[in-house]
Design a protein around this motif. Structure first.
Motif, mmCIF file in Angstrom:
data_model
loop_
_atom_site.group_PDB
_atom_site.id
_atom_site.type_symbol
_atom_site.label_atom_id
_atom_site.label_comp_id
_atom_site.label_asym_id
_atom_site.label_seq_id
_atom_site.Cartn_x
_atom_site.Cartn_y
_atom_site.Cartn_z
ATOM 1 N N GLN A 40 32.356 -14.143 -8.959
ATOM 2 C CA GLN A 40 31.928 -15.486 -8.748
ATOM 3 C C GLN A 40 32.834 -16.580 -9.276
ATOM 4 O O GLN A 40 32.837 -17.742 -8.436
ATOM 5 C CB GLN A 40 30.490 -15.544 -9.632
ATOM 6 N N VAL A 100 27.733 -20.151 2.001
ATOM 7 C CA VAL A 100 28.859 -20.184 1.243
ATOM 8 C C VAL A 100 30.187 -19.636 1.870
ATOM 9 O O VAL A 100 30.009 -18.648 2.168
ATOM 10 C CB VAL A 100 28.713 -20.307 -0.646
ATOM 11 N N ASN A 126 33.792 -16.130 -5.256
ATOM 12 C CA ASN A 126 33.174 -15.604 -3.920
ATOM 13 C C ASN A 126 32.443 -16.655 -3.089
ATOM 14 O O ASN A 126 31.859 -16.289 -2.162
ATOM 15 C CB ASN A 126 32.199 -14.431 -4.277
ATOM 16 N N THR A 128 30.161 -18.641 -4.481
ATOM 17 C CA THR A 128 28.874 -19.185 -5.077
ATOM 18 C C THR A 128 29.117 -20.145 -6.290
ATOM 19 O O THR A 128 28.407 -21.143 -6.201
ATOM 20 C CB THR A 128 28.033 -18.076 -5.844
HETATM 21 C C1 LIG Z 1 28.720 -13.896 -6.138
HETATM 22 O O1 LIG Z 1 28.940 -13.211 -7.049
HETATM 23 C C2 LIG Z 1 27.775 -13.265 -7.987
HETATM 24 C C3 LIG Z 1 27.652 -12.593 -9.237
HETATM 25 O O2 LIG Z 1 28.364 -11.176 -8.842
HETATM 26 C C4 LIG Z 1 26.329 -12.888 -7.027
HETATM 27 O O3 LIG Z 1 25.261 -13.201 -7.626
HETATM 28 C C5 LIG Z 1 26.502 -13.875 -5.975
HETATM 29 O O4 LIG Z 1 25.341 -13.341 -5.066
HETATM 30 C C6 LIG Z 1 27.707 -13.517 -4.975
HETATM 31 N N1 LIG Z 1 27.995 -14.614 -4.095
HETATM 32 C C7 LIG Z 1 28.298 -14.241 -2.699
HETATM 33 C C8 LIG Z 1 28.031 -15.143 -1.730
HETATM 34 O O5 LIG Z 1 28.738 -13.190 -2.622
#
Ligand SMILES: *[C@@H]1O[C@H](CO)[C@@H](O)[C@H](O)[C@H]1NC(C)=O
Ligand SMILES: *[C@@H]1O[C@H](CO)[C@@H](O)[C@H](O)[C@H]1NC(C)=O
Length: 402
Positions: free
Chosen positions: A34, A342, A364, A366
């Protein structure tokens, strides 16, 4: 994968093939935390938020010096366009050009301060403002020249403003520059207060009638080498009837030429080639501004903008490169009318001398979406903007800067 439309799969495959990168890099999101910050934990990163301070493509340091040329104040200028999902001349769409973007200013010393929106004085009425690449000359007590690529309604132009060190929340419009040498202008690197290199991302642009929906996509996907860098010299007399004194093609045949930056010593120019996931290094003749290609450094994403770290010498010169590791996500974000979609972010540093590439920041999407510019100051603070990020600026400070 399941939700990825077939057209994106085809597109991604072609990009992957052209850039000789593993197709999975494009088709599948690589596992990304994240938030990952190389020089501390996520608590060292803070998001700057203000109404309309979002969708910021570019950022640049504005340096103020005293009479002995000592750096006295460093601020960060940021160019944002909250209307980008309605008006994007690079990725589309071209639906509504009316809402204006804005320029913002933040202190690079006091990270707790709120971003300040610049008042654009003397801005021509009925003239659109969709800022993309920006560049500003340093001040030595005098006013600074600020150049802003403006994706205006009918054509792409470059706006010239002045910034005064004594009234820093005002940018005064000087003139609008227009030329076939920068008809698809994207990013600017200054060679003096009155001259600059400008990258042109595509030869075939979205603005073309009918074919504008197809040709620029093909140009990107096939990695066609139709972008270029121009060098432009202006008349410093702002009342001159012909503002452009000289213009030339400094480097031709670059696939999707995006960010450009000149090393602090002035001897090197770096160019991001987005569609082929490469950073091109040129040696620069400081007197003539002629360029010659010396190196090509691959990066693990589609690079957007890049900036050299200030106050380094020729051997230690370091580039910070930001970009998009998953193109299908970026295309999905641009088409999304909510704030939910995103796209992941990736920022690296490159030492051109040793070709060493190191990750500075990843997300990632978020925590921070669609990174487009990374700036690093000599104290190590990292500033990141995101093309479609809801926060205008991310600031991360290393442990040692506590
Ligand atoms: C990014 O990582 C977080 C924590 O692992 C997760 O909750 C979230 O859904 C992820 N976002 C994407 C867009 O993959
Ligand atoms: C400001 O002063 C510097 C140093 O003398 C000079 O190089 C620069 O061109 C000046 N800036 C403008 C906008 O004239």
């Amino acid at each position: 994968m399941m939700k990825t439309p077939w057209i994106i799969v085809v597109i991604a495959s072609i990009i992957a093939w052209r850039s000789s990168r593993p197709a999975k890099d494009f088709l599948f999101k690589r596992n990304s935390p994240q938030v990952y910050y190389a020089e501390g934990d996520a608590n060292h990163c803070l998001l700057k938020i203000a109404p309309d301070f979002r969708f910021c493509e570019d950022a640049a340091f504005w340096d103020l010096h005293d009479a002995t040329s000592q750096l006295t104040r460093r601020t960060v200028l940021v160019a944002c366009d909250p209307g980008r999902k309605e008006w994007n001349t690079v990725l589309g769409p071209l639906r509504n050009s009316d809402p204006h973007g804005a320029l913002w200013l933040l202190s690079a010393e006091d990270h707790d301060g709120a971003p300040q929106r610049l008042v654009l004085e003397n801005y021509p009425p009925n003239h659109d403002f969709h800022p993309l690449g920006i560049a500003v000359s340093p001040s030595y007590g005098n006013t600074s020249n600020l150049f802003v690529v403006n994706h205006a309604r009918r054509r792409t132009v470059i706006e010239q403003f002045t910034l005064s060190p004594s009234s820093s929340a005002v940018a005064t419009h000087v003139r609008t520059l227009s030329s076939p040498y920068f008809w698809s202008a994207n990013s600017i690197a200054l060679t003096s207060a009155h001259s600059f290199y400008v990258s042109n991302d595509h030869l075939m642009t979205r603005r073309l009638p009918v074919l504008g929906h197809i040709l620029p996509i093909l140009e990107t996907l096939l990695g066609l080498p139709l972008g270029w860098i121009s060098h432009i010299s202006l008349d410093s007399d702002v009342t001159a009837s012909t503002p452009i004194l000289e213009q030339s093609f400094a480097a031709l045949f670059i696939p999707f030429a995006n960010g450009v930056s000149i090393s602090p010593s002035g001897s090197q120019l770096a160019v991001a080639s987005t569609s082929l996931s490469r950073v091109l290094i040129y040696s620069r003749d400081v007197a003539s501004n002629a360029l010659s290609h010396t190196d090509t450094i691959p990066v693990p994403f589609s690079p957007d903008n890049l900036e050299y770290v200030p106050e380094t010498n020729a051997e230690t010169s370091t580039l910070v490169v930001a970009g998009h590791p998953h193109f299908p996500s970026l295309l999905r974000v641009k088409a999304d009318t909510t704030t939910d979609a995103v796209s992941p972010s990736w920022v690296v540093s490159i030492v051109p001398d040793t070709r060493e590439v190191a990750t500075l920041f990843r997300s990632n999407g978020t925590f921070f979406s669609s990174s487009s510019t990374g700036l690093r100051d000599s104290a190590g603070a990292l500033y990141v903007t995101g093309l479609y990020a809801e926060s205008g600026l991310l600031i991360c400070r290393p442990n040692s800067a506590e």
